[in-house]
Design a protein around this motif. Sequence first.
Motif, short mmCIF file in Angstrom:
data_model
loop_
_atom_site.label_atom_id
_atom_site.label_comp_id
_atom_site.label_asym_id
_atom_site.label_seq_id
_atom_site.Cartn_x
_atom_site.Cartn_y
_atom_site.Cartn_z
N GLY A 171 0.78 -1.22 0.00
CA GLY A 171 0.00 0.00 0.00
C GLY A 171 0.82 1.28 0.00
N CYS A 172 0.11 2.41 -0.04
CA CYS A 172 0.77 3.72 -0.04
C CYS A 172 -0.18 4.74 0.57
CB CYS A 172 1.12 4.13 -1.47
SG CYS A 172 1.92 5.74 -1.53
N ASP A 173 0.36 5.61 1.44
CA ASP A 173 -0.45 6.67 2.06
C ASP A 173 -0.12 8.05 1.52
OD1 ASP A 173 -1.78 4.92 3.67
OD2 ASP A 173 -0.65 5.36 5.49
N PHE A 186 -0.77 9.57 -1.48
CA PHE A 186 -1.82 10.24 -2.26
C PHE A 186 -1.28 11.36 -3.13
CE2 PHE A 186 -4.39 8.15 0.98
CZ PHE A 186 -5.38 7.59 0.20
N CYS A 187 -0.21 11.12 -3.89
CA CYS A 187 0.21 12.09 -4.90
C CYS A 187 -1.02 12.31 -5.78
CB CYS A 187 1.38 11.54 -5.72
SG CYS A 187 2.81 11.17 -4.67
N THR A 188 -1.24 13.56 -6.21
CA THR A 188 -2.56 13.88 -6.78
C THR A 188 -2.86 13.20 -8.11
OG1 THR A 188 -1.61 15.87 -7.75
CG2 THR A 188 -2.72 16.11 -5.62
N TYR A 189 -1.82 12.70 -8.79
CA TYR A 189 -2.02 12.07 -10.10
C TYR A 189 -2.16 10.55 -9.99
CZ TYR A 189 2.88 11.42 -9.01
OH TYR A 189 4.02 11.10 -8.34
N CYS A 190 -1.92 10.00 -8.80
CA CYS A 190 -1.63 8.56 -8.71
C CYS A 190 -2.81 7.73 -8.18
CB CYS A 190 -0.41 8.36 -7.82
SG CYS A 190 0.13 6.65 -7.79
N ILE A 191 -3.02 6.61 -8.79
CA ILE A 191 -4.15 5.75 -8.43
C ILE A 191 -3.76 4.68 -7.39
CG2 ILE A 191 -3.82 3.97 -10.24
CD1 ILE A 191 -6.92 4.30 -10.72
#
Length: 518
Positions: free
Chosen positions: A230-232, A234-239
């Motif tokens: 997972g990833c927290d 939340f870069c604005t372009y990334c899903i």
Amino acid sequence: MNEEQRNELSQIREKSSDEGNLERIKQKTSEDFMQYFQTTYQPPNMRDAQRRKKKDTEVHYDFSIPEDMNLAGQGKKYMIRTYGCQMNEHDTEVMAGIFEEMGYESTSNQKEADVILLNTCAIRENAENKVFGEIGHLKSLKVENPNLILGICGCMSQEESVVNRILKKHPFIDLIFGTHNIHRLPQLMKEAMFGKEMVVDVWSKEGDIIENLPRARKGNIKAWVNIMYGCDKFCTYCIVPYTRGKERSRMPQDIIQEVRHLAAQGYKEVTLLGQNVNSYGKDLNIGYGLGDLMDELRSIDIPRVRFTTSHPRDFDDRLVEVLAKGGNMLDHIHLPVQSGNTDVLKIMGRKYSREEYLDLVRKIRLAMPGATLTTDIIVGFPNETEEQFQDTLSLVEEVGFEAAYTFIYSPRDNTPAAKMKDNVSMEEKKDRLHRLNKLVNQQSADAMSKYEGEVVDVLVQGESKNNPDVLAGYTKRNKLVNFRAPDAVIGKIVPVRITKAKTWSLDGELVEEKVEVK
Ligand code: 5AD
Ligand code: SF4
């Protein structure tokens, strides 16, 4: 599985004869699907995926194949086609491991497969288009062999719009599942084999960590090891934060044990995997991070330990200090920058400025003077100006990246950037990508040319992809080297003298005598 269960299974198998399966395909009329939508189907939900709970992730060590599926794959073959990143490649190894525990054998010939899974990638639109193209091709296989089970899994399955499109337009698909419930593959296969409806099991929220999943690893020289999921960010372009869920770290002792085990099996290199490995350990709240983990892995008798992918914001001094100790820590850091302009970085939600990135690079260069730096870059982010793009070019030069994965921005459903207006034409974006690639290629070629005449250590992987008469492998600084040598050196680390530098690879010759190696 006892005698009774075996009989039951073969009866069910008989029932799902060709005719029965053709019937199943026919039954999937759009009316059925509309009814299915309104009654049982729960789409994956992006908003649910974004709601992150504090609750600790549970770790399970009790995975096993349900008894009634233990032999379900005997005499049958599976094929998994993988798209996207190394995380997906490794998920495929896990699913392959589960299939093999059920008795399936792997095949690369789709005509002889009893089950085909597409392990999909959602990072950019063209990745998704490739998968939809492939789904179209698979239809003819299903018509030829109605018993074939077709499944879609991976990141695209986590998107509501994708699942809806498959339900409506590709009803011959038997199974859709996401990234959080791979361990349920045996149960899902059972439902797909014996049920009438398409099986859709996609969880909006990440599940627990399942430790003891089997793995059918590709090759016996290099291995992937998940350190977190997972990833927290939340870069604005990334899903990815939506498709892979919140950050969950594995316990250090489980990772260390896995690496020890791989070393004992003779593996020469491990790559630690995570979407943002520099966040490793934060959710464990035990004051333990990636630097600490790498320091422990230094003492394991395995020649090479890599990690990917890094986020500059969380790349701390402890990690730099440990990497500088050398040994099995490698002289290569992949450090995605995305843009060289502070304003663009801000809108991207990257949480660092151009100056902060350059400070980190200086710190790394000071501690590891010879290290190779590589990166990821997006061009044509909404409203990116020519001046802002020039900042990216100047940063690429200033850092001296020796390779870069470069992309044109691709709007992703439900991400903040996808809602932004964009005044940059596709023609302009393509031109920027072209100019950026030209610079990166030049820098790569320059870096390669410095190796001519040098002797480097190469971990030999096997035959070169382009020429079976030549062997190929990588240096500690991640340079691809092609050279002629007997097959006996495959899996070994050998000295190679570089005779010719190309843009993306080096040609060399095996050094037979003992020499000092760089
Ligand atoms: N469009 C283009 N490139 C993207 N990446 C991630 N999301 C997108 C997008 N929407 C790139 C980033 C990341 C790499 C894995 O893919 O550069 O680091
Ligand atoms: Fe995506 Fe950013 Fe997370 Fe990387 S760090 S996976 S680019 S959200």
